[in-house]
Design an enzyme around this catalytic site. Sequence first.
Site, PDB file in Angstrom:
ATOM      1  N   ASP A 115      12.552  26.623  37.351  1.00 37.23           N
ATOM      2  CA  ASP A 115      12.926  25.759  36.057  1.00 37.23           C
ATOM      3  C   ASP A 115      14.456  26.193  35.626  1.00 37.23           C
ATOM      4  O   ASP A 115      14.790  27.463  35.359  1.00 37.23           O
ATOM      5  CB  ASP A 115      11.971  25.681  35.036  1.00 37.23           C
ATOM      6  CG  ASP A 115      12.016  25.145  33.719  1.00 37.23           C
ATOM      7  OD1 ASP A 115      12.142  23.859  33.952  1.00 37.23           O
ATOM      8  OD2 ASP A 115      12.314  25.586  32.742  1.00 37.23           O
ATOM      9  N   GLU A 128      15.745  23.448  39.827  1.00 36.94           N
ATOM     10  CA  GLU A 128      16.076  22.567  38.942  1.00 36.94           C
ATOM     11  C   GLU A 128      17.408  22.776  38.390  1.00 36.94           C
ATOM     12  O   GLU A 128      17.651  23.944  37.713  1.00 36.94           O
ATOM     13  CB  GLU A 128      14.872  22.693  37.872  1.00 36.94           C
ATOM     14  CG  GLU A 128      15.223  21.125  36.985  1.00 36.94           C
ATOM     15  CD  GLU A 128      15.072  21.376  35.638  1.00 36.94           C
ATOM     16  OE1 GLU A 128      14.841  20.338  34.738  1.00 36.94           O
ATOM     17  OE2 GLU A 128      15.255  22.554  35.158  1.00 36.94           O
TER      18      GLU A 128
HETATM   19  C1  NOJ Z   1      12.738  21.519  32.631  1.00 41.09           C
HETATM   20  C2  NOJ Z   1      11.209  21.031  32.518  1.00 41.09           C
HETATM   21  O1  NOJ Z   1      11.195  19.933  33.759  1.00 41.09           O
HETATM   22  C3  NOJ Z   1      11.360  20.570  31.207  1.00 41.09           C
HETATM   23  O2  NOJ Z   1      10.015  19.759  31.311  1.00 41.09           O
HETATM   24  C4  NOJ Z   1      11.406  21.641  30.259  1.00 41.09           C
HETATM   25  O3  NOJ Z   1      11.282  20.921  28.944  1.00 41.09           O
HETATM   26  C5  NOJ Z   1      12.673  22.419  30.378  1.00 41.09           C
HETATM   27  N1  NOJ Z   1      12.917  22.468  31.885  1.00 41.09           N
HETATM   28  C6  NOJ Z   1      12.669  23.669  29.638  1.00 41.09           C
HETATM   29  O4  NOJ Z   1      11.676  24.766  30.173  1.00 41.09           O
END
Ligand code: NOJ
Length: 550
Positions: free
Chosen positions: A211, A272
């Site tokens: 993440d 991500e």
């Molecule tokens: C990306 C995640 O997909 C999202 O849902 C989250 O709010 C943020 N990162 C923070 O962790």
Amino acid sequence: MTSAELAHPWWRTAVVYEVYLRSFADSDGDGIGDIGGLRARLPYLAELGVDALWITPWYPSPMADGGYDVSDYCGIDPRFGTLDDADALIEDAHRLGLRIITDLVPNHTSEQHPWFAAARAAGPGSPERARYFFRDGRAGGEQPPNDWISAFGGPAWTRVVGPDGIAEQWYLHTFAPEQPDLDWDHEGVRRDFDAIIRFWLDRGVDGLRIDAVPAMAKVPGLPDAGHAPGALFESSSWVDSPHWDVDSLHDVLRRWRRIGDAYPGDRVFVTEAVVNGPERLSRYVRPDEMHTTFNFDYLTCAWGPADLRRVVEETLTAMEPVGAPATWVLSSHDETRHVTRFGRADSRAATMGFDMAAAPADPALGLRRARAAALLTLALPGGTYLYQGEELGLPEVEDLPEEVLQDPTWERSGHTARGRDGCRVPLPWSGSAPPFGFTADRVRPWLPQPAEWAALTAEVQRADEGSTMSLYRAALRIRRSTAALRDAPLTWVDAGAGVLAFERGPSFRCLVNFGPAPVPLPADGSLLLASGPCDGDLPADTAAWVQRQE
Ligand code: NOJ
């Protein structure tokens, strides 16, 4: 491992299904999806024909941000089950030929994580605080230490109030105040996460989705970024930001890759990363870093031949030199569902629910385009991420009552952006009224489902050859059995204005007609699959897969 698997590991072309756990299926009647619910539905996913599941965070969490605020990285939240349930899920999935990818959230913890509780209590200058970013404020402490902004709106700093009621230092949170950022220059933080990664790889997971990776390094001294007051968090346009996509984060990615490579069985790391363009993105997947990364340029792209072709070309061109496969994604738990987005005049997506929610959508047009987009996406070279419910053609739920909204974006934006709850509404499985088999009868799901979803349940769609679920199943079946869709490069074909056409190998062709008039299908081919009715011609907003004679 066979030599074919060595040359072509599974993750290079995998179709990964995103399970947003609390909205997938509930087994214990509390209205919240859980591991038991997912285990019971694994046969559905195997039958759908996906290769792997990415499961959103299942760790103990106060749920200030849907589980992306973790208070124990090596446990399972009781709402979702137990570690034994997780082990059983991994085993069941493997038995069905499905791989499991779990979600790692390293940039920030929950404010209730013991590390943060200790840091808050220990006071300024303590070693406990060194794991996070605690700083004195400006203007005698009254103002945040710099101008950085939170992804959910407002400043990225919150001031701590000591036990004596006196306000003292500020701490940094790129996301909600309940999600304090860890300082990844701290060797103890790095070591603890090495152990967390091993903990999950040892349990048999096939990979980790990581993440918010671009947030993980900050320029020393934490200089101002030059954000205007009230600026939106638009990281895809930031250049040389002191708090996003800072080059030193790549050291950590290399460290993790070494850990993963020591495990048998092709474990995969997926990042991500919403960064400024494909070249910056390709740095995350250099040969000694992560394996794949989400493609936000594709996810946010408008419906149209020129824009989509540009993104596909730029992505493939950027990934080529680093040898990583491209990935393609249309929806996720953070974005407006693409059935709704593609039905709007402006069909681009914004991140984190700061979208054009007020813009009207044409649901029939959106669904037609979404079905065409599925065939386009599944024919592109590389891997694909599907978001739960897109195989049912679910739209965004845009009229959730304000009192049920839970996404931090809603509060942090001062109730100007509704956030991401509309794409997180629990799945409709069966029956003619909510909760549609998601949870026990008469139990209210954690977000209400629209009554119209009676027509979209998995049960209804399974029995209908023309349904969106049947389209996905057929496409995934053909994708599996067509070697060119794994191995062959993409070659564009000129099929006229308003049409995107490309070949994978000499005999497979994908055509998408962006309209407005029907176009003829190739005379020398047979139709494998189409996203809508085709009668010799390919109508507007329709895609087809054609097998041509070699
Ligand atoms: C990306 C995640 O997909 C999202 O849902 C989250 O709010 C943020 N990162 C923070 O962790």
